[in-house]
Design a protein around this motif. Structure first.
Motif, PDB file in Angstrom:
ATOM      1  N   LEU A 192      -4.570  -6.507  -4.267  1.00 55.82           N
ATOM      2  CA  LEU A 192      -4.509  -7.916  -4.387  1.00 55.82           C
ATOM      3  C   LEU A 192      -5.147  -8.162  -5.605  1.00 55.82           C
ATOM      4  CD1 LEU A 192      -5.243  -9.611  -1.136  1.00 55.82           C
ATOM      5  CD2 LEU A 192      -3.088  -9.749  -2.220  1.00 55.82           C
ATOM      6  N   ILE A 193      -6.299  -7.560  -6.119  1.00 55.56           N
ATOM      7  CA  ILE A 193      -6.879  -7.734  -7.424  1.00 55.56           C
ATOM      8  C   ILE A 193      -6.009  -7.376  -8.563  1.00 55.56           C
ATOM      9  CG2 ILE A 193      -8.633  -7.158  -8.870  1.00 55.56           C
ATOM     10  CD1 ILE A 193      -9.624  -9.076  -7.215  1.00 55.56           C
ATOM     11  N   ALA A 194      -5.337  -6.238  -8.060  1.00 59.73           N
ATOM     12  CA  ALA A 194      -4.429  -5.515  -9.367  1.00 59.73           C
ATOM     13  C   ALA A 194      -3.183  -6.469  -9.433  1.00 59.73           C
ATOM     14  CB  ALA A 194      -4.042  -4.205  -9.036  1.00 59.73           C
ATOM     15  N   ARG A 195      -2.769  -7.424  -8.442  1.00 53.56           N
ATOM     16  CA  ARG A 195      -1.568  -8.046  -8.584  1.00 53.56           C
ATOM     17  C   ARG A 195      -2.033  -9.434  -9.112  1.00 53.56           C
ATOM     18  NH1 ARG A 195       1.660  -6.983  -2.907  1.00 53.56           N
ATOM     19  NH2 ARG A 195       2.448  -4.980  -3.450  1.00 53.56           N
ATOM     20  N   LEU A 196      -3.435  -9.856  -8.858  1.00 57.24           N
ATOM     21  CA  LEU A 196      -3.566 -11.069  -9.453  1.00 57.24           C
ATOM     22  C   LEU A 196      -4.041 -11.165 -11.072  1.00 57.24           C
ATOM     23  CD1 LEU A 196      -5.537 -12.514  -6.194  1.00 57.24           C
ATOM     24  CD2 LEU A 196      -3.302 -13.350  -7.274  1.00 57.24           C
ATOM     25  N   ASN A 197      -4.415 -10.049 -11.306  1.00 56.31           N
ATOM     26  CA  ASN A 197      -5.115  -9.684 -12.823  1.00 56.31           C
ATOM     27  C   ASN A 197      -3.925 -10.261 -13.614  1.00 56.31           C
ATOM     28  OD1 ASN A 197      -7.804  -9.474 -12.385  1.00 56.31           O
ATOM     29  ND2 ASN A 197      -7.503  -6.955 -12.248  1.00 56.31           N
ATOM     30  N   SER A 219     -13.160  -1.108   7.022  1.00 56.10           N
ATOM     31  CA  SER A 219     -13.815  -1.338   5.670  1.00 56.10           C
ATOM     32  C   SER A 219     -12.605  -0.497   4.625  1.00 56.10           C
ATOM     33  CB  SER A 219     -15.077  -0.764   5.067  1.00 56.10           C
ATOM     34  OG  SER A 219     -15.695  -1.968   5.894  1.00 56.10           O
ATOM     35  N   PRO A 220     -12.321   0.698   4.761  1.00 61.79           N
ATOM     36  CA  PRO A 220     -11.377   1.464   3.985  1.00 61.79           C
ATOM     37  C   PRO A 220      -9.898   0.725   3.797  1.00 61.79           C
ATOM     38  CG  PRO A 220     -12.374   3.305   5.420  1.00 61.79           C
ATOM     39  CD  PRO A 220     -12.738   1.548   5.952  1.00 61.79           C
ATOM     40  N   PHE A 221      -9.515   0.241   4.842  1.00 61.72           N
ATOM     41  CA  PHE A 221      -8.284  -0.644   4.996  1.00 61.72           C
ATOM     42  C   PHE A 221      -8.487  -2.035   4.066  1.00 61.72           C
ATOM     43  CE2 PHE A 221      -5.491  -3.778   6.512  1.00 61.72           C
ATOM     44  CZ  PHE A 221      -4.340  -3.287   6.284  1.00 61.72           C
ATOM     45  N   PHE A 222      -9.561  -2.284   4.237  1.00 64.14           N
ATOM     46  CA  PHE A 222      -9.857  -3.774   3.624  1.00 64.14           C
ATOM     47  C   PHE A 222     -10.024  -3.452   2.194  1.00 64.14           C
ATOM     48  CE2 PHE A 222     -12.103  -5.385   7.598  1.00 64.14           C
ATOM     49  CZ  PHE A 222     -10.653  -5.897   8.141  1.00 64.14           C
ATOM     50  N   ASP A 223     -10.615  -2.124   1.691  1.00 65.29           N
ATOM     51  CA  ASP A 223     -10.881  -1.965   0.380  1.00 65.29           C
ATOM     52  C   ASP A 223      -9.615  -1.756  -0.400  1.00 65.29           C
ATOM     53  OD1 ASP A 223     -13.860  -1.836   0.361  1.00 65.29           O
ATOM     54  OD2 ASP A 223     -13.735   0.378   0.825  1.00 65.29           O
ATOM     55  N   GLU A 224      -8.407  -1.128   0.187  1.00 63.53           N
ATOM     56  CA  GLU A 224      -7.203  -0.827  -0.300  1.00 63.53           C
ATOM     57  C   GLU A 224      -6.383  -2.044  -0.434  1.00 63.53           C
ATOM     58  OE1 GLU A 224      -5.646   1.774  -1.451  1.00 63.53           O
ATOM     59  OE2 GLU A 224      -7.474   2.948  -1.239  1.00 63.53           O
ATOM     60  N   VAL A 225      -6.511  -2.970   0.509  1.00 69.12           N
ATOM     61  CA  VAL A 225      -5.718  -4.386   0.500  1.00 69.12           C
ATOM     62  C   VAL A 225      -6.327  -5.297  -0.552  1.00 69.12           C
ATOM     63  CG1 VAL A 225      -5.379  -6.452   1.683  1.00 69.12           C
ATOM     64  CG2 VAL A 225      -5.057  -4.184   2.845  1.00 69.12           C
ATOM     65  N   LEU A 281       0.980  -1.137   0.016  1.00 69.87           N
ATOM     66  CA  LEU A 281       0.139   0.017  -0.046  1.00 69.87           C
ATOM     67  C   LEU A 281       0.767   1.100  -0.048  1.00 69.87           C
ATOM     68  CD1 LEU A 281      -2.651  -0.836   2.446  1.00 69.87           C
ATOM     69  CD2 LEU A 281      -2.756  -1.219   0.122  1.00 69.87           C
ATOM     70  N   PRO A 282       0.720   2.142  -0.887  1.00 71.81           N
ATOM     71  CA  PRO A 282       1.390   3.432  -0.960  1.00 71.81           C
ATOM     72  C   PRO A 282       1.388   4.365   0.366  1.00 71.81           C
ATOM     73  CG  PRO A 282      -0.381   3.713  -2.161  1.00 71.81           C
ATOM     74  CD  PRO A 282      -0.601   2.331  -1.726  1.00 71.81           C
ATOM     75  N   SER A 283       0.556   4.119   1.046  1.00 73.98           N
ATOM     76  CA  SER A 283       0.660   4.986   2.302  1.00 73.98           C
ATOM     77  C   SER A 283      -0.418   4.540   3.298  1.00 73.98           C
ATOM     78  CB  SER A 283      -0.139   6.464   1.854  1.00 73.98           C
ATOM     79  OG  SER A 283      -1.441   6.242   1.365  1.00 73.98           O
ATOM     80  N   GLU A 284      -0.588   5.140   4.411  1.00 75.73           N
ATOM     81  CA  GLU A 284      -1.411   4.690   5.766  1.00 75.73           C
ATOM     82  C   GLU A 284      -2.926   4.903   5.037  1.00 75.73           C
ATOM     83  OE1 GLU A 284       0.878   5.631   9.580  1.00 75.73           O
ATOM     84  OE2 GLU A 284      -0.123   7.476   8.714  1.00 75.73           O
TER      85      GLU A 284
END
Length: 159
Positions: free
Chosen positions: A151-156, A141-147, A125-128
């Protein structure tokens, strides 16, 4: 009140403040797995490891290099880095065709707080990510959204 009694009172105030600070972070850790499972839409799903044993999709705690598993710990037993509480998530991912674990993603998490604001850090993640405590419970939820989006971007896979 003597000068020494003033010092003792200051120490008492500091101890109470520190207990409150870390206690709220321990609560975040304690609720983290349940909140993440809910966020992901999981009930009690299990996946199959390479030895044919059932494993939970999500576990939180500290990763043990010897057993290659996450070991659950009390919040007070977790490491601290400056004003941050540190722990790990193990996310066991399988494909849509099978329940066999295809990717076991270990994610390092650090969390600190300032009043009702909680700041989460994680690998990749680029930042806190700032989350808020509402009615005594932290909305992660905001943290889970970022994670999730990371993950989706890395798995695509580009086809």
């Amino acid at each position: 009140m003597s000068k020494y009694d003033e010092l003792r009172m200051a120490v008492s105030d500091l101890v109470i403040s520190e207990d409150l600070y870390w206690g709220k972070l321990y609560d975040v850790y304690h609720n983290f797995q349940e909140e993440l499972r809910s966020y992901l839409g999981l009930k009690d799903e299990k996946v199959i490891n390479g030895h044919g044993n059932l494993e939970p999709v999500v576990t939180t705690g500290l990763y043990d290099q010897n057993s290659k598993k996450i070991i659950s710990h009390a919040g007070s037993a977790l490491p601290r880095e400056d004003r941050k509480l540190c722990f790990q998530i193990l996310l066991n991912l399988c494909s849509s065709e099978t329940e066999d674990i295809r990717i076991a993603k270990l994610i390092n998490v650090k969390v600190r707080r300032n009043g009702d604001e909680y700041f989460f850090e994680s690998d990749g993640l680029p930042s806190e990510v700032k989350c808020y405590e509402i009615d005594g419970r932290v909305n992660m939820s905001p943290f889970f959204d970022e994670v999730h989006s990371t993950l989706i971007a890395r798995l695509n896979v580009r086809k």
